[in-house]
Structures are given as C-alpha cells and as structure tokens.
Design a protein around this motif. Sequence first.
Motif, PDB file in Angstrom:
ATOM      1  N   GLY A  87      40.797  26.494  94.521  1.00  0.00           N
ATOM      2  CA  GLY A  87      41.182  26.672  93.123  1.00  0.00           C
ATOM      3  C   GLY A  87      41.292  28.147  92.744  1.00  0.00           C
ATOM      4  O   GLY A  87      40.447  28.967  93.102  1.00  0.00           O
ATOM      5  N   ILE A  88      42.324  28.444  91.988  1.00  0.00           N
ATOM      6  CA  ILE A  88      42.542  29.825  91.550  1.00  0.00           C
ATOM      7  C   ILE A  88      41.583  30.153  90.400  1.00  0.00           C
ATOM      8  O   ILE A  88      41.064  31.268  90.311  1.00  0.00           O
ATOM      9  CB  ILE A  88      44.035  30.011  91.194  1.00  0.00           C
ATOM     10  N   THR A  89      41.295  29.179  89.563  1.00  0.00           N
ATOM     11  CA  THR A  89      40.303  29.394  88.501  1.00  0.00           C
ATOM     12  C   THR A  89      38.908  29.522  89.113  1.00  0.00           C
ATOM     13  O   THR A  89      38.084  30.326  88.636  1.00  0.00           O
ATOM     14  CB  THR A  89      40.332  28.222  87.497  1.00  0.00           C
ATOM     15  N   ARG A  90      38.643  28.763  90.150  1.00  0.00           N
ATOM     16  CA  ARG A  90      37.367  28.876  90.882  1.00  0.00           C
ATOM     17  C   ARG A  90      37.185  30.312  91.356  1.00  0.00           C
ATOM     18  O   ARG A  90      36.126  30.915  91.159  1.00  0.00           O
ATOM     19  CB  ARG A  90      37.411  27.901  92.071  1.00  0.00           C
TER      20      ARG A  90
ATOM     21  N   ASP B 240      51.798  32.271  95.668  1.00  0.00           N
ATOM     22  CA  ASP B 240      51.316  32.357  97.058  1.00  0.00           C
ATOM     23  C   ASP B 240      50.794  31.002  97.536  1.00  0.00           C
ATOM     24  O   ASP B 240      51.064  30.581  98.658  1.00  0.00           O
ATOM     25  CB  ASP B 240      50.191  33.395  97.184  1.00  0.00           C
ATOM     26  N   ARG B 241      50.037  30.316  96.672  1.00  0.00           N
ATOM     27  CA  ARG B 241      49.498  29.021  97.093  1.00  0.00           C
ATOM     28  C   ARG B 241      50.618  28.001  97.275  1.00  0.00           C
ATOM     29  O   ARG B 241      50.569  27.176  98.201  1.00  0.00           O
ATOM     30  CB  ARG B 241      48.451  28.506  96.090  1.00  0.00           C
ATOM     31  N   LEU B 242      51.638  28.066  96.407  1.00  0.00           N
ATOM     32  CA  LEU B 242      52.773  27.144  96.555  1.00  0.00           C
ATOM     33  C   LEU B 242      53.436  27.343  97.917  1.00  0.00           C
ATOM     34  O   LEU B 242      53.775  26.377  98.609  1.00  0.00           O
ATOM     35  CB  LEU B 242      53.790  27.394  95.426  1.00  0.00           C
TER      36      LEU B 242
ATOM     37  N   ALA C  16      46.582  22.214 100.916  1.00  0.00           N
ATOM     38  CA  ALA C  16      47.893  22.084 100.278  1.00  0.00           C
ATOM     39  C   ALA C  16      47.729  21.368  98.949  1.00  0.00           C
ATOM     40  O   ALA C  16      47.036  20.351  98.872  1.00  0.00           O
ATOM     41  CB  ALA C  16      48.838  21.295 101.177  1.00  0.00           C
ATOM     42  N   LYS C  17      48.360  21.902  97.930  1.00  0.00           N
ATOM     43  CA  LYS C  17      48.411  21.172  96.660  1.00  0.00           C
ATOM     44  C   LYS C  17      49.629  20.255  96.770  1.00  0.00           C
ATOM     45  O   LYS C  17      50.728  20.569  96.302  1.00  0.00           O
ATOM     46  CB  LYS C  17      48.527  22.159  95.493  1.00  0.00           C
ATOM     47  N   ALA C  18      49.409  19.177  97.501  1.00  0.00           N
ATOM     48  CA  ALA C  18      50.508  18.275  97.871  1.00  0.00           C
ATOM     49  C   ALA C  18      50.516  17.056  96.951  1.00  0.00           C
ATOM     50  O   ALA C  18      49.456  16.519  96.610  1.00  0.00           O
ATOM     51  CB  ALA C  18      50.352  17.835  99.321  1.00  0.00           C
TER      52      ALA C  18
ATOM     53  N   GLY D  28      39.687  24.837  86.327  1.00  0.00           N
ATOM     54  CA  GLY D  28      41.059  24.514  86.747  1.00  0.00           C
ATOM     55  C   GLY D  28      42.028  25.199  85.809  1.00  0.00           C
ATOM     56  O   GLY D  28      41.671  25.525  84.680  1.00  0.00           O
ATOM     57  N   SER D  29      43.240  25.398  86.272  1.00  0.00           N
ATOM     58  CA  SER D  29      44.235  26.041  85.411  1.00  0.00           C
ATOM     59  C   SER D  29      44.478  25.198  84.171  1.00  0.00           C
ATOM     60  O   SER D  29      44.641  25.726  83.072  1.00  0.00           O
ATOM     61  CB  SER D  29      45.542  26.228  86.165  1.00  0.00           C
ATOM     62  N   ALA D  30      44.527  23.874  84.338  1.00  0.00           N
ATOM     63  CA  ALA D  30      44.687  22.998  83.175  1.00  0.00           C
ATOM     64  C   ALA D  30      43.360  22.859  82.443  1.00  0.00           C
ATOM     65  O   ALA D  30      43.286  23.034  81.231  1.00  0.00           O
ATOM     66  CB  ALA D  30      45.210  21.634  83.607  1.00  0.00           C
TER      67      ALA D  30
ATOM     68  N   ASN E 293      48.434  13.951  97.779  1.00  0.00           N
ATOM     69  CA  ASN E 293      46.971  14.071  97.683  1.00  0.00           C
ATOM     70  C   ASN E 293      46.449  13.529  96.349  1.00  0.00           C
ATOM     71  O   ASN E 293      45.279  13.180  96.231  1.00  0.00           O
ATOM     72  CB  ASN E 293      46.534  15.543  97.785  1.00  0.00           C
ATOM     73  N   TYR E 294      47.339  13.459  95.374  1.00  0.00           N
ATOM     74  CA  TYR E 294      46.899  13.098  94.026  1.00  0.00           C
ATOM     75  C   TYR E 294      46.769  11.601  93.800  1.00  0.00           C
ATOM     76  O   TYR E 294      46.294  11.184  92.748  1.00  0.00           O
ATOM     77  CB  TYR E 294      47.800  13.793  92.987  1.00  0.00           C
ATOM     78  N   ILE E 295      47.127  10.779  94.781  1.00  0.00           N
ATOM     79  CA  ILE E 295      46.840   9.339  94.673  1.00  0.00           C
ATOM     80  C   ILE E 295      45.332   9.172  94.561  1.00  0.00           C
ATOM     81  O   ILE E 295      44.814   8.463  93.700  1.00  0.00           O
ATOM     82  CB  ILE E 295      47.369   8.587  95.909  1.00  0.00           C
TER      83      ILE E 295
ATOM     84  N   ALA F  87      32.592  17.199  96.259  1.00  0.00           N
ATOM     85  CA  ALA F  87      33.807  17.937  96.631  1.00  0.00           C
ATOM     86  C   ALA F  87      34.407  18.592  95.391  1.00  0.00           C
ATOM     87  O   ALA F  87      34.398  19.818  95.257  1.00  0.00           O
ATOM     88  CB  ALA F  87      34.809  17.015  97.314  1.00  0.00           C
ATOM     89  N   GLU F  88      34.918  17.774  94.478  1.00  0.00           N
ATOM     90  CA  GLU F  88      35.577  18.318  93.283  1.00  0.00           C
ATOM     91  C   GLU F  88      35.883  17.193  92.312  1.00  0.00           C
ATOM     92  O   GLU F  88      35.691  16.020  92.610  1.00  0.00           O
ATOM     93  CB  GLU F  88      36.863  19.052  93.675  1.00  0.00           C
ATOM     94  N   GLY F  89      36.385  17.575  91.148  1.00  0.00           N
ATOM     95  CA  GLY F  89      36.868  16.596  90.188  1.00  0.00           C
ATOM     96  C   GLY F  89      38.265  16.155  90.580  1.00  0.00           C
ATOM     97  O   GLY F  89      38.828  16.641  91.575  1.00  0.00           O
TER      98      GLY F  89
HETATM   99  N1  PMP Z   1      41.094  20.670  92.484  1.00  0.00           N
HETATM  100  C1  PMP Z   1      42.155  19.890  92.267  1.00  0.00           C
HETATM  101  C2  PMP Z   1      42.242  18.595  92.976  1.00  0.00           C
HETATM  102  C3  PMP Z   1      43.170  20.291  91.384  1.00  0.00           C
HETATM  103  O1  PMP Z   1      44.228  19.510  91.157  1.00  0.00           O
HETATM  104  C4  PMP Z   1      43.045  21.521  90.706  1.00  0.00           C
HETATM  105  C5  PMP Z   1      44.107  21.954  89.736  1.00  0.00           C
HETATM  106  N2  PMP Z   1      45.143  22.623  90.392  1.00  0.00           N
HETATM  107  C6  PMP Z   1      41.913  22.306  90.965  1.00  0.00           C
HETATM  108  C7  PMP Z   1      40.965  21.851  91.858  1.00  0.00           C
HETATM  109  C8  PMP Z   1      41.755  23.641  90.317  1.00  0.00           C
HETATM  110  O2  PMP Z   1      42.678  24.531  90.843  1.00  0.00           O
HETATM  111  P1  PMP Z   1      43.250  25.751  90.009  1.00  0.00           P
HETATM  112  O3  PMP Z   1      42.078  26.452  89.427  1.00  0.00           O
HETATM  113  O4  PMP Z   1      43.976  26.559  90.991  1.00  0.00           O
HETATM  114  O5  PMP Z   1      44.126  25.178  88.954  1.00  0.00           O
END
Ligand code: PMP
Length: 305
Positions: free
Chosen positions: A217-220, A58-60, A157-159, A254-256, A162-164, A191-193
């Motif tokens: 975050g889905i784990t959140r 769904d998030r994708l 968006a998990k775009a 986080g999922s990872a 954004n990861y730069i 904000a977040e890690g």
């Molecule tokens: N913030 C960022 C920037 C992330 O990359 C992730 C990992 N997807 C999360 C939070 C945690 O999200 P999730 O629990 O959905 O993996």
Amino acid sequence: MDDRDGWIWLDGKWVEWREAKVHVLTHTLHYGCGVFEGLRAYKTDKGTAIFKLAEHTDRLYRSAHIMNMKMPFSKEELNQAHRDAVAKNNLDTAYIRSMVFFGSEGMGLRADNLKVHVMVAAWTWGAYLGAENMEKGIRIRTSSYTRNHVNSTMCKAKANGNYINSILALQEALSTGYDEALLLDHEGYAAEGSGENLFIVRNGKLYTPETTSALEGITRDTLITIAREQGYEVIEKRITRDEVYVADEAFFTGSAAEVTPIRQYDNRDIGSGSRGPITERLQSLYFDYVHGRRNDHQEWLSLVS
Ligand code: PMP
C-alpha cells in the motif's frame, strides 16, 4: 456511474463519459486479468494536487509487468492523463481510477494476441468508509475467506481478479453488520482489509503486517514515513488476530480509505473503543500532507495544472 457528464481518457483519446464503453467479449471482463490503480487528488493552497501520482503509476507498471501486460504508454503520458482527467472534469477534489485491460480480440486463456487498453477516469468520492467513521472508527470482523495465497494470485499486483476475494469478504462483513473485514492469510496471520492495509498500536509502537499476502500500500508507506519522522517505532511483522484484540489502537490505510480508525474487532473493543490518540495524530498529519499544509514532502504532490 456511467450516466454523467464528463470525459474519460481511453487509449490516449478523450471520450465522452457516456460513450466510454467496451465490447461484451472484452477479455478482462471474462477472466479478470487486468490491473488498476486508485488515487486521490486534494485541494491545496497552490491548486488541486494528486497525492503520490508517480508512486501509483510505478505500481501500475509493476502490476502490468507481473501480469505480463505490455504497457502501450509511457509513465509520463499516463501521469499527464491523470492530471488532465482531474482538470478536464473541473474537479477540485477527486478519486482517480486507472485500469489496464485486455481487449476483445480473442477468448483463449493464452492471452498472447490481445490489445492492451488503458483508461483513466476521475470523479468526486467522499470518505470511503463513511465521514463520521473517520472520527468514530469502524467495526470489523475476521473474514471467513482466507486472503489470496501468494502462489495462487500475485499479491504484489493490484490485479482485477484479486478483488473477488475482497468483495466476498466485504459482502460477508456488511451482511453480518460490520463495516469492513480483516482477512487472514493462509497461515492465520492478519493480512489486510478488503481494500486497506492494517496498523495496530501497542505500548506506543506501531505494527503492520509484512506485505507477503497484502498489497504494498502506498498509504501504508506514507504512514510508515510520517510515523517514523514523528519518532514512533514502526515494526513490520506477522500479526495474529489476538494481537489485534489486545492492541491499544488500530487503523486501516488506503488511498480511498485514507486513515480510518478501527474501534472494534470481532465484537471486542480496541483500546478505549474509539479513535486512539496516536491514530488521531497520524490521521491529522496525513490530511495535512495530502492537502499540502506542511512544508516538507511537497514532492508527494503533483499539481494538476
Ligand atoms: N490493500 C488492498 C487490497 C487494497 O485494495 C488497497 C487499496 N489500493 C490497499 C491495501 C491500500 O493501498 P493504497 O494505500 O496504495 O491505496
């Protein structure tokens, strides 16, 4: 990563791992306009199961919608591709990466004439922030990089692009002797890690930043549910860096990263300077749920075969 046996799902077909390549003029490679997901599959006593597959899919789709990318597959086709990627590669535990990216039909920024591609790959990946840190906890620092601004990149968006911001923050943290960064938003609130959401514990209550400039975050979400069901109050609010300094406990999700305790922030011990008792309890419950060891929330698990 590219030189191994296995199969990758690319645009509806199974491609041999080493052959799953794209052209150097791939649009997403140049400009970072793409979206992706990261999920895990765990061993359960009923077989290997993907945790929260539907939520990730769904998030994708939400991410693709935000980035104006038209998904060429149905959610069910994609869910099946995720399950098959684990099964076909004979994995009993896995990290799964899906990505939606633009093709190489044109280089213009208008991106209105490009094919949308989708890939799903799966492999074995251990504890993201180190196995021993799951007990010991990590050391983090405030990033000198401000988290993506809400009107600059789309934080829901998990775009890819954004990861730069995340990579710069993590490189800075690692090169200065820390395990991970905490990014503050443009107003200076936590904000977040670089790839995790933040939680703190104060006086028995849990607090987590609103998802204004953090990923939903889905784990959140899972942790909020688990904690509330255990009777903890969970409050979503703006959090300042000094609130984290004086927290009794802190952890990333986080999922990872799963549930990773934070023992030090900006060289200040968090609480006792080790994994706190509430963190330990919630972390242990999280691992029970992902491994299907509890009777409730079986709907969070999708068996791969
Ligand atoms: N913030 C960022 C920037 C992330 O990359 C992730 C990992 N997807 C999360 C939070 C945690 O999200 P999730 O629990 O959905 O993996």
